[in-house]
Design a protein around this motif. Structure first.
Motif, PDB file in Angstrom:
ATOM      1  N   ALA A 225      33.333  43.255 -21.654  1.00 42.62           N
ATOM      2  CA  ALA A 225      33.620  44.360 -22.575  1.00 42.62           C
ATOM      3  C   ALA A 225      32.351  44.773 -23.316  1.00 42.62           C
ATOM      4  O   ALA A 225      32.086  45.964 -23.521  1.00 42.62           O
ATOM      5  CB  ALA A 225      34.719  43.946 -23.557  1.00 42.62           C
ATOM      6  N   GLN A 226      31.560  43.778 -23.731  1.00 36.92           N
ATOM      7  CA  GLN A 226      30.322  44.096 -24.432  1.00 36.92           C
ATOM      8  C   GLN A 226      29.329  44.784 -23.488  1.00 36.92           C
ATOM      9  O   GLN A 226      28.617  45.715 -23.889  1.00 36.92           O
ATOM     10  CB  GLN A 226      29.717  42.816 -25.002  1.00 36.92           C
ATOM     11  N   VAL A 230      27.664  48.407 -24.096  1.00 38.10           N
ATOM     12  CA  VAL A 230      26.223  48.645 -24.129  1.00 38.10           C
ATOM     13  C   VAL A 230      25.832  49.744 -23.155  1.00 38.10           C
ATOM     14  O   VAL A 230      25.058  50.652 -23.469  1.00 38.10           O
ATOM     15  CB  VAL A 230      25.467  47.336 -23.821  1.00 38.10           C
ATOM     16  N   MET A 231      26.368  49.703 -21.943  1.00 39.26           N
ATOM     17  CA  MET A 231      26.024  50.709 -20.938  1.00 39.26           C
ATOM     18  C   MET A 231      26.508  52.086 -21.328  1.00 39.26           C
ATOM     19  O   MET A 231      25.919  53.102 -20.961  1.00 39.26           O
ATOM     20  CB  MET A 231      26.619  50.314 -19.586  1.00 39.26           C
TER      21      MET A 231
END
Length: 404
Positions: A225-226, A230-231
């Motif tokens: 999920a992180q 970020v992307m």
């Protein structure tokens, strides 16, 4: 004059002008090319896109084609300039209905400088006299030396046909076997590929605003999920355009951005480009100052004259010798005639230099001359003067003491 195989549509040299629409159509002259270690495939088009190669080829072709090409008759009384309405002069002025000799010589030099070979078909009348010179694409000509040497020409729209050596002008600088000229693009592909790779890298560097890429480093592993977050938030600069420069990204989790690769300064990009330009200029024998790269070259005073002489001797003269030798061998061998370039034509723009030369040739400053006034006037394209005194050469003799 009939040209059975002369069709501008079949040319593979850069392109052609469509006679139907008048539009210029670019033709892919070479398929494949030579792959270099720098990752660049070097072809004729790739080589010409390098500014130094373009400058060198342009200087060589324009310098040689701009020289006066004179026809002389080697008679028992000495060499005499052929003038008037002689049929041979028409061939030198207009080698074919589509070209002047200026453009024909440019074609020859450009092909020799890039491919190492230039071909032109000699068209003759029923008496065997040359009446036309038809330029041929190097890609359409092959040389068969299994028995007697024969040239095979394969037009794009036609059947292959043989041409004997006496009916084919083959211009080449130097070769390993004396038959096929060495191609600078083939043997100097790595040098040209490195210069082209540097050119492309510089273009990408400027397009990305000087950003060479990098890494985003987090102290801890990210969850899926992180990673998705970020992307989504962080723009992919590698795919960005100049319009994306200046955009900001908000990242959480204490990331560190580490640039990847070398900057232009760290890679000594400017020095590398200058070295490649010097190497390419050395391949063609063209001084840097002629290509407007005079940063490391002094062009003051007599040094300029000496460099010009060096260019004519070591850079231009090999091309001059090849053209003269091939024309004299294939066209004028059966006759007591020969062609010769007037290298003094390069001094046309130097009025002071010509004035000094002719003053000495006429015996100025009390010296002994080697030219008459009318000879000088002919070199300057001026009509001769009437009178025997204008055809006399000034001689200086040492006075002798006479004893009583």
């Amino acid at each position: 004059m009939e040209f059975r195989w002369y069709n501008p549509r079949t040319w593979g040299f850069f392109g052609y002008t469509d006679p139907t629409t008048g539009d210029y159509v670019e033709v892919d002259m070479e398929i494949g090319g030579k792959r270099t270690k720098s990752g660049v495939t070097v072809t004729t088009k790739t080589a010409l896109s390098i500014s130094m190669v373009w400058s060198c080829v342009k200087i060589l072709s324009e310098s040689l084609s701009g020289l006066p090409l004179k026809l002389f008759d080697d008679s028992a009384d000495g060499r005499k300039l052929v003038s008037g309405d002689d049929r041979s002069l028409k061939l030198l002025r207009k080698p074919n209905p589509y070209m002047t000799m200026l453009n024909f010589l440019k074609f020859v030099v450009v092909n020799m400088a890039l491919r190492g070979n230039a071909f032109a078909l000699i068209e003759r009348n029923r008496n065997g006299e040359p009446i036309g010179l038809v330029p041929l694409d190097c890609n359409t000509v092959t040389i068969d030396t299994d028995e007697d040497m024969i040239y095979w020409v394969t037009p794009k729209d036609g059947d292959r046909f043989p041409v004997s050596p006496e009916n084919m002008l083959h211009f080449k600088l130097f070769s390993l076997d004396g038959v096929v000229g060495l191609s600078p693009i083939e043997y100097q592909a790595e040098t040209m590929g490195l210069a082209k790779a540097g050119q492309q890298w510089s273009s990408r560097f400027m397009r990305k605003g000087g950003f060479t890429g990098g890494y985003v480093i987090y102290e801890n592993f990210l969850t899926k999920a992180q990673q998705a977050q970020v992307m989504e938030k962080f723009p992919d600069v590698r795919k960005g355009d100049v319009d994306d420069i200046g955009k900001m990204a908000i990242l959480q989790g204490n990331p560190k951005i580490v640039p990847a690769g070398l900057s232009q300064r760290d890679a000594q990009f400017i020095e590398s480009q200058q070295f490649q330009e010097e190497a390419l200029a050395g391949i063609y024998g063209v001084p840097l100052w002629l290509a407007n790269r005079a940063g490391k070259t002094s062009i003051m005073g007599s040094n300029l004259e000496q460099q010009l002489i060096g260019f004519i001797t070591f850079g231009l003269k090999p091309y001059i010798d090849v053209v003269e030798d091939e024309l004299n061998d294939k066209i004028y061998r059966k006759y007591s005639r020969f062609v010769e370039f007037t290298v003094e034509g390069l001094q046309r723009a130097d009025s002071a230099g010509r004035a000094t030369l002719f003053a000495a040739a006429l015996g100025g400053s009390g010296g002994s001359g080697w030219m008459s006034i009318n000879e000088v006037r002919r070199k300057e394209n001026l009509p001769p003067l009437d009178g025997p005194e204008y055809d006399r050469v000034t001689r200086w003799e040492m006075p002798t003491n006479v004893k009583d």
